[in-house]
Design a protein around this motif. Structure first.
Motif, short mmCIF file in Angstrom:
data_model
loop_
_atom_site.label_atom_id
_atom_site.label_comp_id
_atom_site.label_asym_id
_atom_site.label_seq_id
_atom_site.Cartn_x
_atom_site.Cartn_y
_atom_site.Cartn_z
N ALA A 1 0.83 -1.21 0.00
CA ALA A 1 0.00 0.00 0.00
C ALA A 1 0.86 1.26 0.00
O ALA A 1 0.54 2.24 -0.69
N VAL A 2 1.96 1.24 0.75
CA VAL A 2 2.87 2.39 0.74
C VAL A 2 3.48 2.57 -0.65
O VAL A 2 3.52 3.68 -1.18
N LEU A 3 3.93 1.47 -1.24
CA LEU A 3 4.51 1.54 -2.58
C LEU A 3 3.51 2.10 -3.59
O LEU A 3 3.83 2.95 -4.41
N GLU A 4 2.30 1.58 -3.53
CA GLU A 4 1.25 2.02 -4.46
C GLU A 4 1.00 3.52 -4.31
O GLU A 4 0.87 4.24 -5.30
N GLU A 5 0.93 4.00 -3.08
CA GLU A 5 0.69 5.43 -2.85
C GLU A 5 1.87 6.26 -3.35
O GLU A 5 1.68 7.32 -3.94
N ASN A 6 3.10 5.78 -3.14
CA ASN A 6 4.27 6.50 -3.65
C ASN A 6 4.19 6.64 -5.16
O ASN A 6 4.43 7.72 -5.71
N VAL A 7 3.87 5.55 -5.83
CA VAL A 7 3.80 5.57 -7.30
C VAL A 7 2.68 6.50 -7.76
O VAL A 7 2.86 7.28 -8.70
N ARG A 8 1.53 6.45 -7.09
CA ARG A 8 0.43 7.36 -7.46
C ARG A 8 0.85 8.82 -7.35
O ARG A 8 0.49 9.64 -8.19
N GLU A 9 1.60 9.16 -6.30
CA GLU A 9 2.03 10.54 -6.13
C GLU A 9 2.98 10.96 -7.25
O GLU A 9 2.92 12.08 -7.75
N ILE A 10 3.87 10.06 -7.66
CA ILE A 10 4.78 10.37 -8.76
C ILE A 10 3.98 10.53 -10.05
O ILE A 10 4.22 11.45 -10.84
N GLU A 11 2.99 9.67 -10.26
CA GLU A 11 2.14 9.79 -11.45
C GLU A 11 1.36 11.11 -11.44
O GLU A 11 1.22 11.76 -12.47
N ARG A 12 0.84 11.51 -10.27
CA ARG A 12 0.12 12.78 -10.17
C ARG A 12 1.06 13.95 -10.45
O ARG A 12 0.69 14.91 -11.13
N ALA A 13 2.28 13.88 -9.93
CA ALA A 13 3.26 14.94 -10.19
C ALA A 13 3.56 15.03 -11.69
O ALA A 13 3.65 16.12 -12.25
N ALA A 14 3.69 13.88 -12.33
CA ALA A 14 3.98 13.85 -13.76
C ALA A 14 2.79 14.34 -14.60
O ALA A 14 2.99 14.91 -15.67
N ALA A 15 1.58 14.14 -14.11
CA ALA A 15 0.38 14.55 -14.84
C ALA A 15 0.01 16.01 -14.62
O ALA A 15 -0.86 16.53 -15.31
N ALA A 16 0.66 16.67 -13.67
CA ALA A 16 0.34 18.07 -13.39
C ALA A 16 0.62 18.93 -14.62
O ALA A 16 1.54 18.65 -15.39
N GLN A 17 -0.18 19.95 -14.78
CA GLN A 17 -0.08 20.80 -15.96
C GLN A 17 1.30 21.44 -16.10
O GLN A 17 1.81 21.59 -17.20
#
Length: 196
Positions: free
Chosen positions: A71-87
């Protein structure tokens, strides 16, 4: 039989699914902190205490240590994906978020070395999938001619930097990560979690 007066206290409301989602998020955040401070073998009871819940709540969400780590790994990856998707995302900015996760999460470093971290094939498959998601998020921001633009250079560099992220404090781990990026000739933005 004598009846004793019952104080006029209301029982706390059961917030049902809202409390469950809040508890899970608190447990993941607490696990990230505990793992950063004490490593992956820290007692699960410490995670529950840090999250402000009982161990029963922890086990309702995560049946074992592997589930917490996942769960920690998944959340870390999601945050990196959100950072990459930011405008306004840039390669340096996304690498700053990645570096924050490397500094904070021993579990995340284990993910980047998944092929040697464990012999359990299910965990390897999951870790490799997460690693591929990190690569995809980062690769989308590499400008032409970037030092990591080669086919396998990006994740090799991330693994090399993650190997340098050692030390007794977050500050030392961050300094070593930034030094490793600098040696690779890669610019990294502010080392911080994604706030978006």
């Amino acid at each position: 039989m004598t009846q004793h007066p019952v104080p006029d206290r209301r029982r706390p409301a059961n917030h049902g699914p809202k409390a469950a989602a809040r508890n899970r998020a608190a447990l993941v955040a607490a696990a990230r902190e505990i793992y950063a401070e004490y490593g992956l073998n820290a007692p699960l009871s410490a995670i529950a205490r840090r999250a402000g819940v009982g161990q029963g709540v922890l086990y309702r969400h995560f049946p074992d240590r592997a589930a917490v780590t996942s769960a920690v790994l998944e959340e870390n990856v999601r945050e990196i994906e959100r950072a990459a998707a930011a405008q306004d995302a840039t390669c340096a900015g996304v690498l700053g978020v990645l570096t924050w996760h490397l500094r904070e999460s021993a579990a995340f470093i284990g993910l980047l070395h998944a092929d040697v971290a464990t012999s359990r094939s299910g965990m390897i498959t999951h870790a490799m999938s997460l690693s591929e998601r990190v690569e995809h998020a980062l690769r989308g921001h590499l400008p032409d001619g970037h030092p990591l633009a080669g086919a396998s250079d990006l994740m090799l560099a991330v693994a090399m930097v993650s190997g340098a992220v050692t030390g007794p404090t977050r500050e030392v781990r961050e300094l070593r990560a930034l030094a490793a990026w600098r040696l690779l000739g890669v610019e990294v933005g502010p080392v911080r979690p994604f706030e978006g």
